[in-house]
Design a protein around this motif. Structure first.
Motif, short mmCIF file in Angstrom:
data_model
loop_
_atom_site.label_atom_id
_atom_site.label_comp_id
_atom_site.label_asym_id
_atom_site.label_seq_id
_atom_site.Cartn_x
_atom_site.Cartn_y
_atom_site.Cartn_z
N VAL A 5 0.94 -1.43 0.01
CA VAL A 5 -0.04 -0.09 -0.03
C VAL A 5 0.90 1.33 -0.03
CG1 VAL A 5 -1.83 1.28 1.17
CG2 VAL A 5 -1.83 -1.28 1.21
N TYR A 6 0.65 2.10 -0.83
CA TYR A 6 1.39 3.37 -0.95
C TYR A 6 0.55 4.79 -0.84
CZ TYR A 6 4.52 -0.04 -3.32
OH TYR A 6 5.08 -1.20 -3.92
N LYS A 99 -8.39 -2.15 2.74
CA LYS A 99 -9.22 -2.35 1.59
C LYS A 99 -8.33 -2.42 0.30
CE LYS A 99 -13.34 -0.19 3.28
NZ LYS A 99 -14.50 0.87 3.45
N VAL A 100 -7.12 -1.60 0.53
CA VAL A 100 -6.19 -1.82 -0.55
C VAL A 100 -5.36 -3.11 -0.26
CG1 VAL A 100 -4.00 -0.62 -1.42
CG2 VAL A 100 -6.01 0.91 -0.78
N ALA A 101 -4.87 -3.28 0.67
CA ALA A 101 -4.10 -4.60 0.79
C ALA A 101 -4.71 -5.72 0.75
CB ALA A 101 -3.41 -4.39 2.35
N ASN A 107 -7.62 2.04 -5.31
CA ASN A 107 -7.35 3.28 -4.64
C ASN A 107 -8.62 3.51 -3.64
OD1 ASN A 107 -5.50 3.80 -6.56
ND2 ASN A 107 -7.13 4.23 -8.25
N VAL A 108 -8.23 4.19 -2.39
CA VAL A 108 -9.02 4.59 -1.52
C VAL A 108 -8.78 5.80 -1.08
CG1 VAL A 108 -9.95 3.97 0.95
CG2 VAL A 108 -9.53 2.13 -0.83
N THR A 229 -3.12 3.61 -2.41
CA THR A 229 -3.24 3.08 -3.50
C THR A 229 -2.12 1.94 -3.71
OG1 THR A 229 -2.91 3.19 -5.96
CG2 THR A 229 -1.26 4.37 -4.72
N SER A 230 -2.66 1.15 -4.68
CA SER A 230 -1.59 -0.30 -4.58
C SER A 230 -0.58 -0.03 -5.75
CB SER A 230 -2.39 -1.60 -5.11
OG SER A 230 -3.23 -1.29 -6.08
N LYS A 231 -0.87 1.07 -6.52
CA LYS A 231 0.10 1.61 -7.57
C LYS A 231 1.47 1.85 -6.97
CE LYS A 231 -3.47 2.57 -10.73
NZ LYS A 231 -4.10 3.94 -11.58
N PRO A 232 2.56 1.45 -7.27
CA PRO A 232 3.88 1.71 -6.52
C PRO A 232 4.18 3.30 -6.77
CG PRO A 232 4.45 -0.16 -8.01
CD PRO A 232 2.94 0.29 -8.25
N GLN A 233 4.48 3.83 -5.50
CA GLN A 233 4.64 5.20 -5.25
C GLN A 233 6.02 5.56 -4.59
OE1 GLN A 233 2.33 7.50 -6.66
NE2 GLN A 233 1.37 5.98 -7.50
#
Length: 313
Positions: A5-6, A99-101, A107-108, A229-233
Protein backbone atom coordinates in the motif's frame (compact mmCIF):
# COMPACT_ATOMS: atom_id res chain seq x y z
CA UNK A 1 -0.60 -12.46 -0.11
CA UNK A 2 -1.38 -8.88 0.93
CA UNK A 3 -0.64 -6.15 -1.58
CA UNK A 4 1.72 -3.30 -0.82
CA UNK A 5 0.00 0.00 0.00
CA UNK A 6 1.37 3.39 -1.03
CA UNK A 7 0.65 7.07 -0.42
CA UNK A 8 -0.49 8.69 -3.66
CA UNK A 9 -1.49 12.11 -2.30
CA UNK A 10 -2.02 14.13 0.87
CA UNK A 11 -4.09 17.23 1.61
CA UNK A 12 -4.34 19.28 4.80
CA UNK A 13 -6.39 22.26 5.90
CA UNK A 14 -5.11 24.99 8.16
CA UNK A 15 -6.20 24.45 11.75
CA UNK A 16 -8.84 27.09 12.54
CA UNK A 17 -9.44 28.48 16.04
CA UNK A 18 -12.14 30.96 15.05
CA UNK A 19 -14.89 28.70 13.73
CA UNK A 20 -15.43 31.14 10.86
CA UNK A 21 -13.22 29.67 8.10
CA UNK A 22 -15.34 26.61 7.22
CA UNK A 23 -19.08 27.07 6.81
CA UNK A 24 -19.83 23.35 7.14
CA UNK A 25 -18.17 19.97 7.53
CA UNK A 26 -18.49 19.64 3.76
CA UNK A 27 -16.40 22.78 3.22
CA UNK A 28 -13.80 21.41 5.64
CA UNK A 29 -13.46 18.03 3.93
CA UNK A 30 -13.63 19.60 0.47
CA UNK A 31 -10.55 21.72 1.15
CA UNK A 32 -8.55 18.71 2.37
CA UNK A 33 -9.78 16.72 -0.63
CA UNK A 34 -8.70 19.43 -3.07
CA UNK A 35 -5.24 19.40 -1.56
CA UNK A 36 -4.95 15.62 -2.00
CA UNK A 37 -6.09 15.85 -5.63
CA UNK A 38 -3.48 18.53 -6.33
CA UNK A 39 -0.89 16.15 -4.90
CA UNK A 40 -1.99 13.11 -6.92
CA UNK A 41 -3.01 12.12 -10.46
CA UNK A 42 -5.56 9.60 -9.11
CA UNK A 43 -9.20 10.60 -9.62
CA UNK A 44 -11.17 7.37 -9.11
CA UNK A 45 -11.67 5.51 -5.85
CA UNK A 46 -12.99 2.10 -4.93
CA UNK A 47 -14.03 3.38 -1.51
CA UNK A 48 -14.13 6.47 0.69
CA UNK A 49 -13.28 6.12 4.38
CA UNK A 50 -14.49 8.97 6.59
CA UNK A 51 -13.15 9.61 10.09
CA UNK A 52 -15.24 11.97 12.24
CA UNK A 53 -16.47 12.06 15.84
CA UNK A 54 -19.91 13.12 17.04
CA UNK A 55 -21.14 14.73 13.83
CA UNK A 56 -24.66 14.29 15.20
CA UNK A 57 -23.86 16.74 18.02
CA UNK A 58 -21.27 19.06 16.50
CA UNK A 59 -22.92 19.26 13.07
CA UNK A 60 -26.48 18.06 13.71
CA UNK A 61 -25.91 15.63 10.81
CA UNK A 62 -26.20 11.85 10.67
CA UNK A 63 -25.27 9.43 7.86
CA UNK A 64 -22.30 11.73 7.39
CA UNK A 65 -20.14 9.43 5.20
CA UNK A 66 -22.71 9.19 2.41
CA UNK A 67 -23.39 12.93 2.58
CA UNK A 68 -19.69 13.82 2.35
CA UNK A 69 -19.22 11.51 -0.65
CA UNK A 70 -22.26 13.11 -2.31
CA UNK A 71 -21.02 16.68 -1.72
CA UNK A 72 -17.58 15.80 -3.11
CA UNK A 73 -19.06 14.43 -6.32
CA UNK A 74 -18.28 10.83 -5.42
CA UNK A 75 -21.84 9.48 -5.50
CA UNK A 76 -21.88 5.74 -6.09
CA UNK A 77 -18.56 5.10 -4.32
CA UNK A 78 -18.97 3.10 -1.08
CA UNK A 79 -18.47 5.47 1.88
CA UNK A 80 -17.98 4.21 5.43
CA UNK A 81 -17.54 6.15 8.65
CA UNK A 82 -14.99 5.32 11.37
CA UNK A 83 -15.24 6.68 14.92
CA UNK A 84 -12.87 5.72 17.72
CA UNK A 85 -12.52 8.86 19.85
CA UNK A 86 -9.04 10.40 19.62
CA UNK A 87 -7.85 7.73 17.19
CA UNK A 88 -10.67 8.29 14.71
CA UNK A 89 -8.37 9.50 11.91
CA UNK A 90 -5.99 6.61 12.49
CA UNK A 91 -8.91 4.17 12.45
CA UNK A 92 -10.11 5.51 9.10
CA UNK A 93 -6.60 5.12 7.70
CA UNK A 94 -6.40 1.60 9.16
CA UNK A 95 -9.62 0.50 7.44
CA UNK A 96 -8.64 2.09 4.15
CA UNK A 97 -5.23 0.39 4.26
CA UNK A 98 -6.80 -3.06 4.49
CA UNK A 99 -9.19 -2.35 1.65
CA UNK A 100 -6.17 -1.77 -0.58
CA UNK A 101 -3.95 -4.48 0.95
CA UNK A 102 -6.69 -7.09 0.53
CA UNK A 103 -7.00 -6.34 -3.17
CA UNK A 104 -10.62 -5.23 -2.84
CA UNK A 105 -9.75 -1.69 -3.96
CA UNK A 106 -6.94 -0.25 -6.04
CA UNK A 107 -7.40 3.29 -4.67
CA UNK A 108 -9.08 4.51 -1.48
CA UNK A 109 -9.69 8.07 -0.32
CA UNK A 110 -9.35 8.71 3.42
CA UNK A 111 -10.85 11.87 4.93
CA UNK A 112 -10.68 12.66 8.63
CA UNK A 113 -11.39 15.82 10.58
CA UNK A 114 -13.56 17.69 13.02
CA UNK A 115 -15.49 20.97 13.04
CA UNK A 116 -15.87 21.59 16.76
CA UNK A 117 -16.08 25.38 16.93
CA UNK A 118 -19.82 25.17 16.32
CA UNK A 119 -20.23 24.95 20.12
CA UNK A 120 -18.60 26.43 23.22
CA UNK A 121 -15.53 24.85 24.80
CA UNK A 122 -17.64 23.67 27.73
CA UNK A 123 -20.17 22.00 25.43
CA UNK A 124 -17.40 20.44 23.34
CA UNK A 125 -15.80 19.02 26.50
CA UNK A 126 -19.14 17.52 27.55
CA UNK A 127 -19.63 15.97 24.10
CA UNK A 128 -16.14 14.46 24.04
CA UNK A 129 -16.55 13.19 27.60
CA UNK A 130 -19.16 10.76 26.30
CA UNK A 131 -16.21 8.69 25.05
CA UNK A 132 -15.33 8.00 28.71
CA UNK A 133 -16.64 4.89 30.51
CA UNK A 134 -20.29 5.71 31.40
CA UNK A 135 -19.94 4.80 35.09
CA UNK A 136 -16.83 6.95 35.49
CA UNK A 137 -18.51 9.76 33.57
CA UNK A 138 -21.32 9.77 36.12
CA UNK A 139 -18.72 10.75 38.72
CA UNK A 140 -17.53 13.71 36.68
CA UNK A 141 -14.83 12.08 34.56
CA UNK A 142 -13.86 14.09 31.47
CA UNK A 143 -11.17 13.56 28.85
CA UNK A 144 -8.82 16.07 30.55
CA UNK A 145 -9.54 14.35 33.87
CA UNK A 146 -8.61 10.95 32.42
CA UNK A 147 -5.31 12.23 31.01
CA UNK A 148 -4.62 14.04 34.29
CA UNK A 149 -4.82 10.72 36.17
CA UNK A 150 -2.47 9.07 33.68
CA UNK A 151 -0.09 12.03 34.01
CA UNK A 152 -0.16 11.90 37.81
CA UNK A 153 0.65 8.19 37.80
CA UNK A 154 3.49 8.63 35.30
CA UNK A 155 5.13 11.43 37.29
CA UNK A 156 4.62 9.54 40.55
CA UNK A 157 6.42 6.47 39.20
CA UNK A 158 9.31 8.70 38.12
CA UNK A 159 9.50 10.30 41.59
CA UNK A 160 8.74 13.73 40.13
CA UNK A 161 6.56 16.06 42.16
CA UNK A 162 5.80 19.67 42.99
CA UNK A 163 7.53 22.38 40.99
CA UNK A 164 9.50 19.77 39.04
CA UNK A 165 6.25 18.59 37.43
CA UNK A 166 5.49 22.17 36.38
CA UNK A 167 8.99 22.56 34.94
CA UNK A 168 8.65 19.42 32.80
CA UNK A 169 5.22 20.44 31.51
CA UNK A 170 6.42 23.99 30.82
CA UNK A 171 9.26 22.68 28.65
CA UNK A 172 6.81 20.49 26.74
CA UNK A 173 4.54 23.49 26.14
CA UNK A 174 7.44 25.57 24.88
CA UNK A 175 8.57 22.80 22.51
CA UNK A 176 5.05 22.23 21.13
CA UNK A 177 4.59 25.93 20.40
CA UNK A 178 8.05 26.19 18.85
CA UNK A 179 7.16 23.43 16.38
CA UNK A 180 3.74 24.88 15.68
CA UNK A 181 5.17 28.35 15.14
CA UNK A 182 7.14 27.00 12.16
CA UNK A 183 4.14 25.26 10.50
CA UNK A 184 1.98 27.57 8.33
CA UNK A 185 -0.98 25.19 8.77
CA UNK A 186 -0.79 25.13 12.57
CA UNK A 187 -3.24 27.08 14.70
CA UNK A 188 -0.41 28.97 16.42
CA UNK A 189 1.80 29.59 13.40
CA UNK A 190 4.31 32.34 14.17
CA UNK A 191 3.26 32.46 17.83
CA UNK A 192 5.95 31.07 20.10
CA UNK A 193 5.32 30.78 23.84
CA UNK A 194 8.06 31.64 26.36
CA UNK A 195 8.51 29.45 29.41
CA UNK A 196 7.35 32.34 31.57
CA UNK A 197 3.85 32.11 30.03
CA UNK A 198 3.34 28.75 31.69
CA UNK A 199 3.86 30.28 35.14
CA UNK A 200 1.69 33.33 34.49
CA UNK A 201 -1.60 32.79 36.35
CA UNK A 202 -3.37 35.31 34.14
CA UNK A 203 -2.59 33.24 31.04
CA UNK A 204 -2.51 29.70 32.40
CA UNK A 205 -5.37 28.53 34.62
CA UNK A 206 -5.82 25.04 36.18
CA UNK A 207 -7.78 22.40 34.25
CA UNK A 208 -7.24 19.04 35.99
CA UNK A 209 -4.25 18.58 38.30
CA UNK A 210 -1.47 18.71 37.16
CA UNK A 211 -2.71 19.85 33.74
CA UNK A 212 -3.07 23.55 33.07
CA UNK A 213 -4.75 25.40 30.21
CA UNK A 214 -1.51 25.52 28.22
CA UNK A 215 -1.16 21.74 28.54
CA UNK A 216 -4.39 21.18 26.61
CA UNK A 217 -5.06 21.50 22.90
CA UNK A 218 -7.67 24.19 22.20
CA UNK A 219 -10.96 23.38 20.52
CA UNK A 220 -10.49 23.89 16.77
CA UNK A 221 -11.48 22.86 13.23
CA UNK A 222 -9.33 20.98 10.75
CA UNK A 223 -9.10 18.02 8.39
CA UNK A 224 -6.72 15.82 6.40
CA UNK A 225 -7.08 13.73 3.26
CA UNK A 226 -4.94 10.80 2.13
CA UNK A 227 -5.12 8.82 -1.11
CA UNK A 228 -3.92 5.24 -0.71
CA UNK A 229 -3.16 3.04 -3.70
CA UNK A 230 -1.69 -0.30 -4.69
CA UNK A 231 0.21 1.37 -7.55
CA UNK A 232 3.90 1.81 -6.61
CA UNK A 233 4.67 5.32 -5.36
CA UNK A 234 7.58 7.01 -3.58
CA UNK A 235 6.22 6.27 -0.09
CA UNK A 236 5.03 2.83 1.04
CA UNK A 237 3.18 1.94 4.23
CA UNK A 238 5.70 -0.48 5.77
CA UNK A 239 3.63 -1.55 8.77
CA UNK A 240 0.42 -0.75 10.58
CA UNK A 241 -1.01 -1.87 13.91
CA UNK A 242 -3.98 -1.19 16.15
CA UNK A 243 -5.22 -2.34 19.54
CA UNK A 244 -7.73 -1.54 22.27
CA UNK A 245 -7.84 -1.77 26.04
CA UNK A 246 -10.59 -1.51 28.63
CA UNK A 247 -12.57 1.73 28.33
CA UNK A 248 -12.60 2.02 32.13
CA UNK A 249 -9.32 3.54 33.25
CA UNK A 250 -9.82 2.17 36.76
CA UNK A 251 -9.93 -1.40 35.37
CA UNK A 252 -6.52 -1.06 33.73
CA UNK A 253 -3.48 -2.79 35.15
CA UNK A 254 -1.42 0.38 34.91
CA UNK A 255 -2.41 4.04 34.92
CA UNK A 256 1.00 5.34 33.88
CA UNK A 257 1.02 4.00 30.32
CA UNK A 258 -1.39 3.30 27.47
CA UNK A 259 -1.18 -0.41 26.78
CA UNK A 260 -3.12 -0.18 23.51
CA UNK A 261 -0.40 2.10 22.12
CA UNK A 262 2.28 -0.41 23.09
CA UNK A 263 0.44 -3.32 21.53
CA UNK A 264 -0.30 -1.43 18.32
CA UNK A 265 3.33 -0.31 18.04
CA UNK A 266 4.62 -3.86 18.43
CA UNK A 267 2.30 -5.08 15.66
CA UNK A 268 3.34 -2.26 13.33
CA UNK A 269 7.05 -2.85 13.93
CA UNK A 270 6.64 -6.58 13.37
CA UNK A 271 4.81 -6.06 10.09
CA UNK A 272 7.46 -3.60 8.97
CA UNK A 273 10.25 -6.01 9.87
CA UNK A 274 11.71 -3.63 12.46
CA UNK A 275 13.37 -5.49 15.32
CA UNK A 276 14.53 -2.39 17.22
CA UNK A 277 12.82 0.93 16.42
CA UNK A 278 15.51 2.82 18.32
CA UNK A 279 18.02 1.90 15.65
CA UNK A 280 16.08 3.62 12.87
CA UNK A 281 18.12 6.49 11.47
CA UNK A 282 16.58 9.92 10.82
CA UNK A 283 13.33 8.85 12.46
CA UNK A 284 10.47 11.35 12.43
CA UNK A 285 7.60 10.74 14.87
CA UNK A 286 4.12 12.22 14.56
CA UNK A 287 2.54 11.53 17.97
CA UNK A 288 -0.93 12.35 19.27
CA UNK A 289 -0.35 14.79 22.12
CA UNK A 290 -3.59 16.71 22.58
CA UNK A 291 -2.26 17.09 26.13
CA UNK A 292 1.41 17.96 26.65
CA UNK A 293 2.11 15.04 28.97
CA UNK A 294 1.07 12.54 26.30
CA UNK A 295 4.21 13.23 24.26
CA UNK A 296 6.78 11.67 26.64
CA UNK A 297 4.32 8.96 27.65
CA UNK A 298 3.60 8.21 24.00
CA UNK A 299 7.28 8.07 23.05
CA UNK A 300 7.85 5.52 25.81
CA UNK A 301 4.80 3.48 24.78
CA UNK A 302 6.08 3.52 21.19
CA UNK A 303 9.22 1.82 22.56
CA UNK A 304 11.43 4.66 21.30
CA UNK A 305 12.83 5.90 24.61
CA UNK A 306 12.95 4.97 28.29
CA UNK A 307 10.97 6.98 30.85
CA UNK A 308 14.03 8.87 32.07
CA UNK A 309 15.08 9.67 28.50
CA UNK A 310 11.61 11.02 27.76
CA UNK A 311 11.90 13.50 30.62
CA UNK A 312 15.40 14.60 29.72
CA UNK A 313 14.68 15.05 26.01
Amino acid sequence: MAKSVYFAGVGLTKVDLTGRVFGSIFDLFAEAYRGALEDSPIRSFGAVQIGIMDSEEFENRANIAAKVADRLGLTGVPAIRSETASSTGAAAFHEAYYKVASGECENVLVLAGERMKTVTTRTATNIMSKTVDPVERRFGFTMPGLIALVTQAWFRERGIKGKEVDNVLARLMQRAHALGAENPLAAFFGRREPLSAYFDDSQNSPVATPLMRKDCSPICDGAAAVILTSKPQAIRVAGIGSATETSSILDRESLSHLDATRQAAKIAYWRAGIADPRRIERLVVEAHDAFNSLLPIGLVDLLLVDDDEAIAA
